[in-house]
Structures are given as structure tokens and as C-alpha cells.
Design a protein around this motif. Sequence first.
Motif, PDB file in Angstrom:
ATOM      1  N   SER A 120       0.841  -1.192   0.000  1.00 11.06           N
ATOM      2  CA  SER A 120       0.000   0.000   0.000  1.00 11.06           C
ATOM      3  C   SER A 120       0.877   1.243   0.000  1.00 11.06           C
ATOM      4  O   SER A 120       2.098   1.162   0.197  1.00 11.06           O
ATOM      5  N   SER A 121       0.261   2.384  -0.198  1.00 13.20           N
ATOM      6  CA  SER A 121       1.035   3.631  -0.192  1.00 13.20           C
ATOM      7  C   SER A 121       1.671   3.840   1.179  1.00 13.20           C
ATOM      8  O   SER A 121       2.793   4.359   1.286  1.00 13.20           O
ATOM      9  N   HIS A 122       0.974   3.410   2.238  1.00 14.91           N
ATOM     10  CA  HIS A 122       1.540   3.523   3.588  1.00 14.91           C
ATOM     11  C   HIS A 122       2.744   2.609   3.736  1.00 14.91           C
ATOM     12  O   HIS A 122       3.782   3.008   4.273  1.00 14.91           O
ATOM     13  N   GLU A 123       2.631   1.368   3.238  1.00 21.24           N
ATOM     14  CA  GLU A 123       3.728   0.402   3.349  1.00 21.24           C
ATOM     15  C   GLU A 123       4.935   0.828   2.515  1.00 21.24           C
ATOM     16  O   GLU A 123       6.074   0.527   2.875  1.00 21.24           O
ATOM     17  N   GLU A 124       4.684   1.523   1.410  1.00 21.38           N
ATOM     18  CA  GLU A 124       5.796   1.992   0.586  1.00 21.38           C
ATOM     19  C   GLU A 124       6.664   2.992   1.338  1.00 21.38           C
ATOM     20  O   GLU A 124       7.836   3.171   1.003  1.00 21.38           O
ATOM     21  N   GLY A 125       6.096   3.628   2.356  1.00 20.80           N
ATOM     22  CA  GLY A 125       6.851   4.593   3.151  1.00 20.80           C
ATOM     23  C   GLY A 125       7.566   3.969   4.329  1.00 20.80           C
ATOM     24  O   GLY A 125       8.251   4.667   5.075  1.00 20.80           O
ATOM     25  N   GLU A 126       7.409   2.651   4.508  1.00 22.38           N
ATOM     26  CA  GLU A 126       8.037   1.955   5.625  1.00 22.38           C
ATOM     27  C   GLU A 126       9.427   1.438   5.238  1.00 22.38           C
ATOM     28  O   GLU A 126       9.805   1.433   4.059  1.00 22.38           O
ATOM     29  N   GLN A 144       9.754  -4.247   6.659  1.00 17.87           N
ATOM     30  CA  GLN A 144       8.843  -4.123   7.800  1.00 17.87           C
ATOM     31  C   GLN A 144       7.593  -4.985   7.684  1.00 17.87           C
ATOM     32  O   GLN A 144       7.204  -5.663   8.635  1.00 17.87           O
ATOM     33  N   ARG A 145       6.948  -5.001   6.528  1.00 20.10           N
ATOM     34  CA  ARG A 145       5.701  -5.774   6.423  1.00 20.10           C
ATOM     35  C   ARG A 145       5.952  -7.281   6.424  1.00 20.10           C
ATOM     36  O   ARG A 145       5.077  -8.066   6.756  1.00 20.10           O
TER      37      ARG A 145
END
Length: 260
Positions: A76-82, A86-87
Motif C-alpha cells: 500500500s502507499s503507507h507500506e511503501e513509506g516503511e 517491515q511488512r
Amino acid sequence: MSKDPKASDHESDYDAQLKLLQIELVKLQREIISGNLRLLVILEGRDTAGKDGTIKRITEHLSPRETHVVALGKPSSHEEGEWYFQRYVAELPSAGEFSIFNRSWYNRAGVEKVMGFCTEAQYKLFMASVNEFEGLLVDSGIQIIKYYLDIDKKEQAERLESRKTDPLKQWKISPIDEQAQHKWDAYSVARDLMLQQTSSIKAPWTVINANSKKHTHLNLIRDLLSRVKYSGKDEKILTVDPDVVMPCPPLGSKPPKLAS
């Protein structure tokens, strides 16, 4: 039309061997649960190489509570910033669990690299850090076993065509699959670099010649069972075919002869 009796014999022989290996997998799971062990199997490979079918044979008779198959989709766009890993960290096995990653963080070394879904800097950072990351996981008590399922170009073409014509397989068709043949050479280069640079002592790669699905299932499971400790192991049924199971040499060496 009557069935070829030799084909029937071959089918029954495969089923008999698979059943014995699945009994061994149940023994292994009992050991994982009782010993609070943590086992992570990573399955990578060419598109259509048979990861789904292999996972089905491994997990068919295992407890779903302690067996986890992880197949993460597009971040997701949020996960792309991690942090990139991390996921995946959230999906690692806890004590008493057996996890199978159907594709993994090695997406960055394969499809993301070939399809341009990551930058060159992101790719280089991944390649420079993945061995240390996996080393930390192993040191924390997680056993990691990594398999790369390899098939030749003709076999892949036939399997891709089968997906188009078989109504039960059409869910597997994706835009990425459509590029598998066109970008065959680029995937070969990315694969070779990945195997050469990330087959570490703590988490080595094993290449599986996956042109035959049944040989893949039997030999990968045999190899997996031979690499882990558990009570009551039946060693005599765990001999692998060296033409199917090909361990990768240490870092920096050329991988086994693969489909180019």
C-alpha cells in the motif's frame, strides 16, 4: 478411452511417496510445536514454476493454526513509506510455528528490479543488506530455508498458455505473467545475481529444477525434511534427485547450471 496402465502406476507411485513424505511433515510439525521452534521456508522462482502447487502438498495435512502461508500483494502507499522489510517482519513465525513465504522480500531482487518497480538505489540497498538481515533472523532462532524454483522457457510458455485456457487457473493470470516471456533474459540476469550474492552460510539458496511438477513436489519436500531435526525421521525416504535439487555454492560463486 481406457487409461494407460503405466500412467496409472506412475500416478499411484507418486501418491504413495507423497503420503509417506506428508507423514514426515506431520512429525516435523509435532517437533516444531513441542519444541517452540520457528521455521521459515521461502519459495521464489520463475512465474508458473509451481510454487502454489508445492505449498499445497506441503501444508495439506498440517495444522492450519501453526502453519502460515504468506503471499503478500502489492504494498500500500503507507507500506511503501516503511522500512522495506517491515511488512515481512510482521509475518515471521513465532514460537511453535512454521511459515511459508510464497514470494518474499526477494521481490526486490526479481520482479521489482526487472519491471522497474524500484529504483536502482533501492535495489542496491536491498542487495547490500539482505544477508545481514537474514543473519539476524537466524541468530534470533529462526531457521530459514530458501528455494528457487526454475523452469525452462518452453515449459513456462506452455504453462502460461494453460492458464489462459483452463477456467480453474485463470485467477492466476496477471499483467506480470504476460511479461515473463518477453523479459526472460532480464529475469535470468536478476536471478543469477540474486543467487550469487545472497546464498549466505546462514541462509543458503537451493535451486529446484521444476520442469516436472511431481518431481518438484517430492524432491523439495525430501530436501526440506532432510534439513531439519525432528524425532522419528525416516531417513531412507529422504534421498533427493541431484538433477532436481541443486544447492547453491557460497557467496560470489556461480549458481548451478540454470535455464537461460
